[in-house]
Design a protein around this motif. Structure first.
Motif, short mmCIF file in Angstrom:
data_model
loop_
_atom_site.label_atom_id
_atom_site.label_comp_id
_atom_site.label_asym_id
_atom_site.label_seq_id
_atom_site.Cartn_x
_atom_site.Cartn_y
_atom_site.Cartn_z
N ASP A 21 -8.27 10.34 5.48
CA ASP A 21 -9.12 10.57 4.28
C ASP A 21 -8.62 9.67 3.30
OD1 ASP A 21 -10.70 12.34 5.55
OD2 ASP A 21 -10.01 14.00 5.01
N PHE A 22 -7.55 9.78 3.09
CA PHE A 22 -6.84 8.69 2.00
C PHE A 22 -7.20 7.31 2.26
CE2 PHE A 22 -3.44 5.96 0.36
CZ PHE A 22 -3.32 6.26 -0.86
N PHE A 23 -7.04 6.93 3.51
CA PHE A 23 -7.19 5.31 4.05
C PHE A 23 -9.04 5.24 3.74
CE2 PHE A 23 -8.80 2.46 7.05
CZ PHE A 23 -7.91 1.47 6.82
N SER A 24 -9.71 6.33 4.02
CA SER A 24 -11.06 5.86 3.74
C SER A 24 -11.31 5.77 2.14
CB SER A 24 -11.94 7.16 4.52
OG SER A 24 -11.69 7.10 5.82
N ALA A 25 -10.73 6.84 1.25
CA ALA A 25 -10.69 6.77 0.02
C ALA A 25 -10.36 5.83 -0.61
CB ALA A 25 -10.38 8.08 -0.48
N ILE A 26 -9.65 4.85 -0.33
CA ILE A 26 -9.10 3.79 -0.98
C ILE A 26 -9.62 2.58 -1.04
CG2 ILE A 26 -6.66 4.71 -1.34
CD1 ILE A 26 -5.78 2.85 0.93
N SER A 27 -10.85 2.45 -0.10
CA SER A 27 -11.30 1.25 0.22
C SER A 27 -11.69 0.43 -0.73
CB SER A 27 -12.62 1.74 1.29
OG SER A 27 -13.65 2.45 0.74
N ASP A 28 -12.18 0.87 -1.95
CA ASP A 28 -12.55 0.34 -3.12
C ASP A 28 -11.46 0.15 -4.18
OD1 ASP A 28 -14.93 -0.52 -2.22
OD2 ASP A 28 -15.80 1.55 -2.82
N VAL A 29 -10.26 0.82 -3.96
CA VAL A 29 -9.22 1.16 -4.82
C VAL A 29 -8.47 -0.31 -4.93
CG1 VAL A 29 -6.90 1.98 -5.45
CG2 VAL A 29 -8.77 3.37 -4.62
N THR A 30 -8.41 -0.70 -6.34
CA THR A 30 -7.52 -2.37 -6.51
C THR A 30 -5.93 -1.84 -6.72
OG1 THR A 30 -8.01 -1.91 -8.75
CG2 THR A 30 -9.66 -3.28 -7.24
N VAL A 31 -5.53 -0.86 -7.06
CA VAL A 31 -4.11 -0.66 -7.29
C VAL A 31 -3.55 -0.55 -5.82
CG1 VAL A 31 -4.53 0.67 -9.51
CG2 VAL A 31 -4.20 1.80 -7.31
N PRO A 32 -2.23 -1.08 -6.06
CA PRO A 32 -1.49 -0.70 -4.52
C PRO A 32 -1.32 0.61 -4.14
CG PRO A 32 -0.12 -2.14 -6.28
CD PRO A 32 -1.42 -1.45 -7.02
N CYS A 33 -1.49 0.85 -2.93
CA CYS A 33 -1.36 1.95 -2.33
C CYS A 33 -0.35 1.90 -1.05
CB CYS A 33 -2.92 2.19 -1.51
SG CYS A 33 -3.98 2.57 -2.73
N ILE A 34 0.52 3.05 -1.15
CA ILE A 34 1.80 2.92 0.02
C ILE A 34 1.62 4.08 0.90
CG2 ILE A 34 4.08 2.54 0.23
CD1 ILE A 34 4.15 1.71 -2.63
N MET A 35 1.24 3.91 2.20
CA MET A 35 1.05 4.73 3.14
C MET A 35 2.52 5.11 4.05
SD MET A 35 -2.65 4.54 3.89
CE MET A 35 -2.89 5.99 4.99
N ILE A 36 2.29 6.49 4.52
CA ILE A 36 3.20 6.71 5.54
C ILE A 36 2.84 6.99 6.95
CG2 ILE A 36 4.72 8.61 6.39
CD1 ILE A 36 6.40 6.86 4.52
N SER A 37 3.36 6.23 8.06
CA SER A 37 2.83 6.58 9.54
C SER A 37 4.17 6.47 10.27
CB SER A 37 1.83 5.75 9.82
OG SER A 37 1.34 5.91 11.31
N GLY A 38 4.62 7.66 10.76
CA GLY A 38 5.75 7.44 11.76
C GLY A 38 6.99 7.64 11.40
N ILE A 39 7.36 8.86 11.06
CA ILE A 39 8.80 9.09 10.69
C ILE A 39 9.57 10.25 11.36
CG2 ILE A 39 8.48 8.29 8.26
CD1 ILE A 39 8.10 12.10 9.00
N ALA A 40 9.11 10.59 12.67
CA ALA A 40 9.67 11.92 12.96
C ALA A 40 10.78 11.55 14.21
CB ALA A 40 8.61 12.63 13.99
N GLY A 41 11.66 12.36 14.25
CA GLY A 41 12.74 11.81 15.32
C GLY A 41 14.00 11.43 14.77
N ILE A 42 14.93 11.10 15.69
CA ILE A 42 16.09 10.80 15.46
C ILE A 42 16.63 9.39 15.97
CG2 ILE A 42 18.90 11.38 15.53
CD1 ILE A 42 18.01 14.19 15.36
N GLY A 43 17.24 8.39 15.37
CA GLY A 43 17.39 7.07 16.04
C GLY A 43 16.66 6.14 15.61
N LYS A 44 17.06 4.87 16.09
CA LYS A 44 15.97 3.55 16.19
C LYS A 44 15.62 3.44 14.61
CE LYS A 44 14.59 3.60 20.93
NZ LYS A 44 13.67 3.38 21.88
N SER A 45 16.35 3.71 13.82
CA SER A 45 15.83 3.68 12.38
C SER A 45 15.28 2.29 11.73
CB SER A 45 16.73 4.20 11.46
OG SER A 45 18.02 3.57 11.23
N ASP A 46 15.85 1.33 12.71
CA ASP A 46 15.24 -0.07 12.17
C ASP A 46 13.83 -0.26 12.47
OD1 ASP A 46 17.82 -0.99 11.03
OD2 ASP A 46 18.33 -2.20 12.65
N VAL A 50 4.53 2.17 5.64
CA VAL A 50 5.90 2.38 6.00
C VAL A 50 5.82 3.11 7.17
CG1 VAL A 50 8.03 3.01 5.24
CG2 VAL A 50 6.52 2.15 3.64
N GLY A 51 6.91 2.98 8.03
CA GLY A 51 7.04 3.84 9.07
C GLY A 51 7.26 3.10 10.38
#
Lengths: 208, 65
Positions: A131-156, A170-171
């Motif tokens: 919903d956020f991704f769809s809502a920002i299609s006309d937004v001009t300010v920078p948007c910073i999202m998160i996808s994929g943060i679960a678990g332990i290890g492989k933090s790089d 990010v993620g």
């Protein structure tokens, strides 16, 4: 330039030029979601000198949040936006938080955030991210999202992808909480990468 | 045809974005797609034609925040 600075703000002066500090103190950062990502991101931004936040989260603090979200046992049962405001103003009494407890949909997503200079998406659910991704299609300010943060290890693998002119994700893009639990280290790493992007954008430094 | 997905060359047999996503095992919902530097609206995946040498950036949204 601000002259009525408190002890905390005097203490961070040596880290910035006066112009940089002025930029940070006049920026308005919108944070959508105040869970593990939103709470950690906001705290790093507060420590970095940001004064103005707009934060929306409909939830109250639960005991099961405390393994990764920056709240305290005595805050269980209070709205996350209230608990986070308490923490942020402990760090810097000059901080102001415009706080909301609305459930945001695609149509209402940005209703409180028109004054934000940068938007930080920190939702838990995929549906809200979409919903956020769809809502920002006309937004001009920078948007910073998160996808994929679960678990332990492989933090790089927690990386930053830039899409279009103003979207950063990010993620690791695959570690879902449907497959694994979220833990403090990876959650905080990703939240702080978001905070670092915010600072880099505000201060004109390289994000990537 | 040869296209570039997330920085890597890939050969795909379809040209409709929706079909390429299916071919490469991406979900059709919860995926952000950038085509040659421009983010595509999610409701255009069914109608967007991809050409040889196009550059796609594809990111899946997964839960956690």
């Amino acid at each position: 330039m601000e002259h009525n600075q408190n002890e905390f703000e005097l203490s961070i002066q040596k880290f910035y030029t006066p112009e940089e500090l002025d930029i940070l103190q006049h920026a308005v950062i919108g944070i959508l979601g105040a869970g593990g990502i939103g709470s950690n991101c906001a705290i790093s931004l507060a420590r970095s000198g940001i004064r103005h936040f707009i934060i929306d989260d409909m939830d109250t603090v639960e005991l099961s949040n405390l393994n990764r979200q920056s709240y305290f046992p005595q805050q269980v049962g209070t709205y996350k936006v209230d608990a986070l405001t308490e923490i942020l103003t402990h760090i810097n009494p000059k901080i102001t938080v415009e706080k909301y407890t609305d459930f945001l949909t695609k149509d209402t997503m940005l209703q409180h955030f028109s004054n934000a200079h940068i938007l930080v998406e920190a939702f838990d659910k995929v549906e809200s991210k979409v919903d956020f991704f769809s809502a920002i299609s006309d937004v001009t300010v920078p948007c910073i999202m998160i996808s994929g943060i679960a678990g332990i290890g492989k933090s790089d693998e927690l990386g930053v992808t830039k899409m279009g002119d103003n979207l950063y994700i990010v993620g690791d893009k695959h570690s879902s909480i449907t497959d694994d639990c979220p833990y403090a280290p990876r959650v905080a790493i990703a939240a702080n990468k978001q905070a670092d992007i915010v600072l880099a954008l505000l201060l004109g430094k390289d994000v990537l | 045809m040869l296209i570039i997905i997330n920085g890597e060359e890939r050969t795909v047999s379809h040209s409709l974005l929706r079909d390429i996503l299916v071919e490469l095992d991406y979900p059709l919902s919860g995926v952000a797609v950038e085509l040659n530097g421009t983010i595509l609206p999610m409701d255009t995946y069914e109608s967007t034609q991809i050409s040889a040498a196009d550059r796609l950036e594809i990111v899946c949204f997964v839960g956690g925040g």
